[in-house]
Design a protein around this motif. Sequence first.
Motif, mmCIF file in Angstrom:
data_model
loop_
_atom_site.group_PDB
_atom_site.id
_atom_site.type_symbol
_atom_site.label_atom_id
_atom_site.label_comp_id
_atom_site.label_asym_id
_atom_site.label_seq_id
_atom_site.Cartn_x
_atom_site.Cartn_y
_atom_site.Cartn_z
ATOM 1 N N UNK A 16 0.835 -1.204 0.000
ATOM 2 C CA UNK A 16 0.000 0.000 0.000
ATOM 3 C C UNK A 16 0.868 1.253 0.000
ATOM 4 N N UNK A 17 1.951 1.238 0.756
ATOM 5 C CA UNK A 17 2.855 2.386 0.803
ATOM 6 C C UNK A 17 3.501 2.624 -0.556
ATOM 7 N N UNK A 18 3.942 1.542 -1.214
ATOM 8 C CA UNK A 18 4.528 1.688 -2.551
ATOM 9 C C UNK A 18 3.503 2.265 -3.527
ATOM 10 N N UNK A 19 2.260 1.831 -3.404
ATOM 11 C CA UNK A 19 1.210 2.351 -4.285
ATOM 12 C C UNK A 19 1.007 3.846 -4.065
ATOM 13 N N UNK A 20 0.976 4.279 -2.807
ATOM 14 C CA UNK A 20 0.810 5.706 -2.519
ATOM 15 C C UNK A 20 1.967 6.518 -3.093
ATOM 16 N N UNK A 21 3.179 5.998 -2.991
ATOM 17 C CA UNK A 21 4.344 6.692 -3.542
ATOM 18 C C UNK A 21 4.226 6.856 -5.059
ATOM 19 N N UNK A 22 3.802 5.805 -5.722
ATOM 20 C CA UNK A 22 3.657 5.861 -7.173
ATOM 21 C C UNK A 22 2.533 6.796 -7.596
ATOM 22 N N UNK A 23 1.423 6.734 -6.894
ATOM 23 C CA UNK A 23 0.250 7.532 -7.278
ATOM 24 C C UNK A 23 0.432 9.010 -6.972
ATOM 25 N N UNK A 24 0.991 9.316 -5.806
ATOM 26 C CA UNK A 24 1.156 10.710 -5.406
ATOM 27 C C UNK A 24 2.478 11.295 -5.896
ATOM 28 N N UNK A 25 3.390 10.432 -6.332
ATOM 29 C CA UNK A 25 4.641 10.911 -6.908
ATOM 30 C C UNK A 25 5.671 11.367 -5.905
ATOM 31 N N UNK A 26 5.952 10.553 -4.901
ATOM 32 C CA UNK A 26 6.996 10.924 -3.945
ATOM 33 C C UNK A 26 7.832 9.692 -3.602
ATOM 34 N N UNK A 27 8.997 9.946 -3.028
ATOM 35 C CA UNK A 27 9.850 8.864 -2.562
ATOM 36 C C UNK A 27 10.502 8.080 -3.686
ATOM 37 N N UNK A 28 11.059 6.951 -3.331
ATOM 38 C CA UNK A 28 11.764 6.075 -4.268
ATOM 39 C C UNK A 28 11.101 4.701 -4.257
ATOM 40 N N UNK A 29 10.261 4.417 -5.224
ATOM 41 C CA UNK A 29 9.601 3.112 -5.266
ATOM 42 C C UNK A 29 10.605 1.974 -5.463
ATOM 43 N N UNK A 30 10.171 0.762 -5.156
ATOM 44 C CA UNK A 30 11.030 -0.417 -5.231
ATOM 45 C C UNK A 30 11.164 -0.937 -6.661
ATOM 46 N N UNK A 31 11.440 -0.056 -7.585
ATOM 47 C CA UNK A 31 11.636 -0.457 -8.980
ATOM 48 C C UNK A 31 13.070 -0.955 -9.142
ATOM 49 N N UNK A 32 13.235 -2.172 -9.683
ATOM 50 C CA UNK A 32 14.567 -2.740 -9.843
ATOM 51 C C UNK A 32 15.166 -3.244 -8.553
ATOM 52 N N UNK A 33 14.329 -3.366 -7.513
ATOM 53 C CA UNK A 33 14.800 -3.853 -6.227
ATOM 54 C C UNK A 33 13.803 -4.865 -5.673
ATOM 55 N N UNK A 34 14.306 -5.915 -5.078
ATOM 56 C CA UNK A 34 13.466 -6.927 -4.445
ATOM 57 C C UNK A 34 13.743 -6.901 -2.953
ATOM 58 N N UNK A 35 12.703 -6.626 -2.179
ATOM 59 C CA UNK A 35 12.825 -6.587 -0.724
ATOM 60 C C UNK A 35 12.465 -7.956 -0.166
ATOM 61 N N UNK A 36 13.384 -8.542 0.603
ATOM 62 C CA UNK A 36 13.189 -9.853 1.211
ATOM 63 C C UNK A 36 13.019 -9.683 2.716
ATOM 64 N N UNK A 37 11.988 -10.297 3.254
ATOM 65 C CA UNK A 37 11.676 -10.154 4.679
ATOM 66 C C UNK A 37 11.777 -11.518 5.350
ATOM 67 N N UNK A 38 12.616 -11.597 6.378
ATOM 68 C CA UNK A 38 12.735 -12.804 7.203
ATOM 69 C C UNK A 38 12.072 -12.497 8.540
ATOM 70 N N UNK A 39 10.832 -12.946 8.695
ATOM 71 C CA UNK A 39 10.085 -12.631 9.912
ATOM 72 C C UNK A 39 10.632 -13.381 11.118
#
Length: 251
Positions: free
Chosen positions: A204-227
Motif C-alpha cells: 500500500x505504501x509503494x502504491x501511494x508513492x507511485x500515485x502521489x509521486x513521492x519517494x523512491x519506489x522499489x523499482x529494480x529492487x526486491x525486498x526480502x523479509x525474514x520474519x
Amino acid sequence: MLSDDELLRYSRQILLKQIDIDGQLKLKQSRVLIVGLGGLGSPVALYLAAAGVGELHLADFDTVDATNLHRQILHDTTSVGRTKVDSAIERIEALNPLVKVVPLRTALDADSLGPAVAAVDLVLDCTDNFAIREAVNGACVAAGKPLVSGAAIRLEGQLSVFDPRVASSPCYHCLYGHGSEAELTCSEAGVAGPLVGLVGSLQALEALKLLAGFGEPLVGRLLLIDALTSRFRELKVKRDPACAVCGTRNG
C-alpha cells in the motif's frame, strides 16, 4: 478540489510535505486494481481506502472461510460464506464512504484482464497463484501500468515494483521466469498473520508513492523479509532484454 470533509479526514497525511494538497488530489483522482482480497489484499484495500484513493477496483472470485480470519483482516466472522468482494465493499464503505468501489467478482482471465488493467492507473498483485501473477504481469506490461507485487508464505515475505514506464525496470517474468506450477500456497505451508499484514502494508505504501509521486519506489529492487529473525534484505533486479514478456517493449 478537496472538500472540507476531505481536508479534515486526510489532514495528517496532507501535513507531509511529500504529499501535501497536490498529492492528495492525485490520490483522489487515481484508480487502482487490487487482485486478491486475502491476507495481502486486506491491508492494501484498507490503507488505500483510508488514504483517499478515489476508486478501488476489487477482484476476487473466492468466498470467506473461517481459516482465512487469522490473517485476512478485511473480513470478520460474520463474513464467512460471503464473497470476499462483498465483504470488502461493506468494510471499505464503513471506513471511507468517499471512495468509489468497483467490484469484479469473477476470476480474471486473458480476455478480462486487459480491460481491467486498462481501466486503472496502477495494479496491486495480492494473489498466491503463479499463473495469475504471470497473467497480471503480462497485462500490466501490455498496458504500460505499474505493478506492485507482494508475496508471503510461512515466515518469509517478498516485495517489488515493476513499472513498464521506466526503461530500466524489469517485469515479474524477468525475476521469476517460468516459476513452478507446484508452488506451495498458504493453505499447504502455513503463514503468520502479521507477516502478510506487513507485506500488504508495504504494498500500500509503494502504491501511494507511485500515485502521489513521492519517494523512491522499489523499482529494480526486491525486498526480502525474514520474519523469524526480523531482518530485511534488498536485492538488485535487472531487466532481462531477452524476457519473453517485456523484452520487446519500447523504452
